[in-house]
Enzyme design. Sequence first.
Site, PDB file in Angstrom:
ATOM      1  N   GLU A 153      -6.650   3.989   8.180  1.00 13.63           N
ATOM      2  CA  GLU A 153      -6.574   5.599   8.194  1.00 13.63           C
ATOM      3  C   GLU A 153      -8.039   5.876   7.644  1.00 13.63           C
ATOM      4  O   GLU A 153      -8.367   6.918   7.617  1.00 13.63           O
ATOM      5  CB  GLU A 153      -5.363   5.686   7.119  1.00 13.63           C
ATOM      6  CG  GLU A 153      -4.118   5.469   7.957  1.00 13.63           C
ATOM      7  CD  GLU A 153      -2.955   4.971   7.071  1.00 13.63           C
ATOM      8  OE1 GLU A 153      -2.937   5.287   5.844  1.00 13.63           O
ATOM      9  OE2 GLU A 153      -1.823   4.556   7.687  1.00 13.63           O
ATOM     10  N   GLY A 171       2.422   1.574  11.057  1.00 13.79           N
ATOM     11  CA  GLY A 171       3.361   2.760  10.803  1.00 13.79           C
ATOM     12  C   GLY A 171       4.332   3.077  12.316  1.00 13.79           C
ATOM     13  O   GLY A 171       4.522   4.305  12.267  1.00 13.79           O
ATOM     14  N   ASN A 181       0.848  -1.238   0.133  1.00 14.47           N
ATOM     15  CA  ASN A 181      -0.035  -0.040   0.087  1.00 14.47           C
ATOM     16  C   ASN A 181       0.960   1.158   0.045  1.00 14.47           C
ATOM     17  O   ASN A 181       1.419   1.495   0.886  1.00 14.47           O
ATOM     18  CB  ASN A 181      -0.880  -0.070   1.348  1.00 14.47           C
ATOM     19  CG  ASN A 181      -1.584   1.373   1.593  1.00 14.47           C
ATOM     20  OD1 ASN A 181      -1.811   2.020   0.529  1.00 14.47           O
ATOM     21  ND2 ASN A 181      -2.229   1.610   2.596  1.00 14.47           N
ATOM     22  N   TRP A 182       0.962   2.022  -1.255  1.00 12.66           N
ATOM     23  CA  TRP A 182       1.772   3.082  -1.440  1.00 12.66           C
ATOM     24  C   TRP A 182       1.256   4.125  -0.622  1.00 12.66           C
ATOM     25  O   TRP A 182       1.808   5.343  -0.514  1.00 12.66           O
ATOM     26  CB  TRP A 182       1.915   3.373  -2.637  1.00 12.66           C
ATOM     27  CG  TRP A 182       2.656   2.226  -3.378  1.00 12.66           C
ATOM     28  CD1 TRP A 182       3.206   1.159  -2.829  1.00 12.66           C
ATOM     29  CD2 TRP A 182       3.329   2.231  -4.952  1.00 12.66           C
ATOM     30  NE1 TRP A 182       3.818   0.434  -3.674  1.00 12.66           N
ATOM     31  CE2 TRP A 182       3.961   0.820  -4.877  1.00 12.66           C
ATOM     32  CE3 TRP A 182       3.098   3.222  -5.738  1.00 12.66           C
ATOM     33  CZ2 TRP A 182       4.556   0.704  -6.130  1.00 12.66           C
ATOM     34  CZ3 TRP A 182       3.626   2.884  -7.061  1.00 12.66           C
ATOM     35  CH2 TRP A 182       4.085   1.698  -7.236  1.00 12.66           C
ATOM     36  N   LYS A 183       0.185   4.248  -0.017  1.00 12.50           N
ATOM     37  CA  LYS A 183      -0.623   5.333   0.672  1.00 12.50           C
ATOM     38  C   LYS A 183      -0.581   6.761  -0.053  1.00 12.50           C
ATOM     39  O   LYS A 183      -0.535   6.806  -1.382  1.00 12.50           O
ATOM     40  CB  LYS A 183      -0.116   5.686   1.902  1.00 12.50           C
ATOM     41  CG  LYS A 183       0.047   4.454   2.743  1.00 12.50           C
ATOM     42  CD  LYS A 183       0.230   4.573   4.092  1.00 12.50           C
ATOM     43  CE  LYS A 183       0.293   3.162   4.973  1.00 12.50           C
ATOM     44  NZ  LYS A 183       0.363   3.243   6.262  1.00 12.50           N
ATOM     45  N   HIS A 224      -9.449   0.839   5.275  1.00 15.22           N
ATOM     46  CA  HIS A 224      -8.286   0.912   5.793  1.00 15.22           C
ATOM     47  C   HIS A 224      -8.249   1.730   6.921  1.00 15.22           C
ATOM     48  O   HIS A 224      -9.233   2.713   7.165  1.00 15.22           O
ATOM     49  CB  HIS A 224      -7.361   1.386   4.819  1.00 15.22           C
ATOM     50  CG  HIS A 224      -5.744   1.636   5.367  1.00 15.22           C
ATOM     51  ND1 HIS A 224      -5.364   2.413   6.380  1.00 15.22           N
ATOM     52  CD2 HIS A 224      -4.641   0.642   5.141  1.00 15.22           C
ATOM     53  CE1 HIS A 224      -3.943   2.217   6.655  1.00 15.22           C
ATOM     54  NE2 HIS A 224      -3.576   1.132   5.791  1.00 15.22           N
ATOM     55  N   GLU A 268      -5.337  -5.630  10.440  1.00 14.70           N
ATOM     56  CA  GLU A 268      -4.065  -4.885  10.640  1.00 14.70           C
ATOM     57  C   GLU A 268      -4.345  -4.319  11.971  1.00 14.70           C
ATOM     58  O   GLU A 268      -5.218  -3.234  12.007  1.00 14.70           O
ATOM     59  CB  GLU A 268      -4.080  -3.704   9.619  1.00 14.70           C
ATOM     60  CG  GLU A 268      -3.949  -4.294   8.036  1.00 14.70           C
ATOM     61  CD  GLU A 268      -3.231  -3.269   7.234  1.00 14.70           C
ATOM     62  OE1 GLU A 268      -2.375  -3.310   6.907  1.00 14.70           O
ATOM     63  OE2 GLU A 268      -4.289  -2.212   7.088  1.00 14.70           O
ATOM     64  N   SER A 313       3.659  -2.839  10.326  1.00 15.91           N
ATOM     65  CA  SER A 313       4.911  -2.850  10.535  1.00 15.91           C
ATOM     66  C   SER A 313       5.829  -4.084   9.962  1.00 15.91           C
ATOM     67  O   SER A 313       6.662  -4.770  10.546  1.00 15.91           O
ATOM     68  CB  SER A 313       5.527  -2.755  11.846  1.00 15.91           C
ATOM     69  OG  SER A 313       4.846  -1.200  12.146  1.00 15.91           O
ATOM     70  N   GLY A 368       2.947  -1.201   4.288  1.00 13.80           N
ATOM     71  CA  GLY A 368       2.694   0.033   4.134  1.00 13.80           C
ATOM     72  C   GLY A 368       4.292   0.695   3.734  1.00 13.80           C
ATOM     73  O   GLY A 368       4.682   0.351   2.550  1.00 13.80           O
ATOM     74  N   GLY A 369       4.922   1.239   4.820  1.00 17.75           N
ATOM     75  CA  GLY A 369       6.098   1.662   4.674  1.00 17.75           C
ATOM     76  C   GLY A 369       7.113   1.041   4.063  1.00 17.75           C
ATOM     77  O   GLY A 369       7.883   1.497   2.951  1.00 17.75           O
TER      78      GLY A 369
HETATM   79  C1  PEP Z   1      -0.526  -0.176   6.060  1.00 19.52           C
HETATM   80  O1  PEP Z   1      -0.711   0.844   5.733  1.00 19.52           O
HETATM   81  O2  PEP Z   1      -1.641  -0.980   5.645  1.00 19.52           O
HETATM   82  C2  PEP Z   1       0.376  -0.744   7.064  1.00 19.52           C
HETATM   83  C3  PEP Z   1       0.607  -1.775   7.365  1.00 19.52           C
HETATM   84  O3  PEP Z   1       1.433   0.021   7.084  1.00 19.52           O
HETATM   85  P1  PEP Z   1       2.873  -0.239   7.779  1.00 19.52           P
HETATM   86  O4  PEP Z   1       3.419  -1.355   6.923  1.00 19.52           O
HETATM   87  O5  PEP Z   1       3.602   0.893   7.406  1.00 19.52           O
HETATM   88  O6  PEP Z   1       2.715  -0.523   9.160  1.00 19.52           O
END
Ligand code: PEP
Length: 252
Positions: free
Chosen positions: A99, A175, A11-13, A97, A169, A215, A236-237
């Site tokens: 967010e 994050g 997920n590039w957000k 998600h 999640e 993470s 994500g990151g």
């Molecule tokens: C996400 O955005 O779905 C996520 C899991 O982010 P991260 O891997 O950065 O925790």
Amino acid sequence: MGKRKALIAGNWKMYTTVVDGCRLALDVAKTCSELTDREVLVAPPFTILSEVAHVLKGSKIIVAAQNVCWAEKGALTGEISPVMVQAAGGSAAIVGHSERRQIFGETDELINNRVRGALAFGLLTILCIGETLGEREDGQTFNVLADQLRKGLASLTGADMANVVIAYEPVWAIGTGKTASKEQAQEAHAFIRGILVQIFEKTVAEQTRILYGGSVKPANIDELMAQIDIDGALVGGAALDAELFGRIINYK
Ligand code: PEP
């Protein structure tokens, strides 16, 4: 039971514009060209979905939207329809998600509309669920997961589930650098599968892929993927770095 094919999703957000996004997509494609036992998905921002899909044509990487509307078209300012995602070269969507839930106030009912709309147009749909730290500390994790799952999947049939992936999640792990331990993640995934048995039936539950997100890094992917109910990861990151994401895709 048919073996569930692993899915590693990035997920590039709200990161990347066209040049760096296409470069990232091509670098990711190089790291997974030989893999046949797992699927890889990237979810770029809407603005570069089409360019990313274009450079990934011929690869097996699935291109997804980070959210999607339920309607084909309409007076819905700021929304993107499933048909628009498909016309841009996407075939999947992330929905619900944390967010979207926490920052933009998306409710389970709205998210269910999105899920149903995405499925109606044939998109592979990743429904995200997960508890906050406060909910975990209050012993509410399972209640929250069951509730989000039942509401997010309301009125779906077992057949619909062939195109649904669940992403667990925990909000406190997104994050933050804090990953759920493999035991915590496995426990939640097994619980989710149990709820899917209740909502649908055992075969549907056994065939539904459940991804872990929060993470995920090269250092923890192998032990997470070794868990019986963990069928992949939503990243994500680390998905913004082709080397890190490549190592995650190539988990052992
Ligand atoms: C996400 O955005 O779905 C996520 C899991 O982010 P991260 O891997 O950065 O925790």
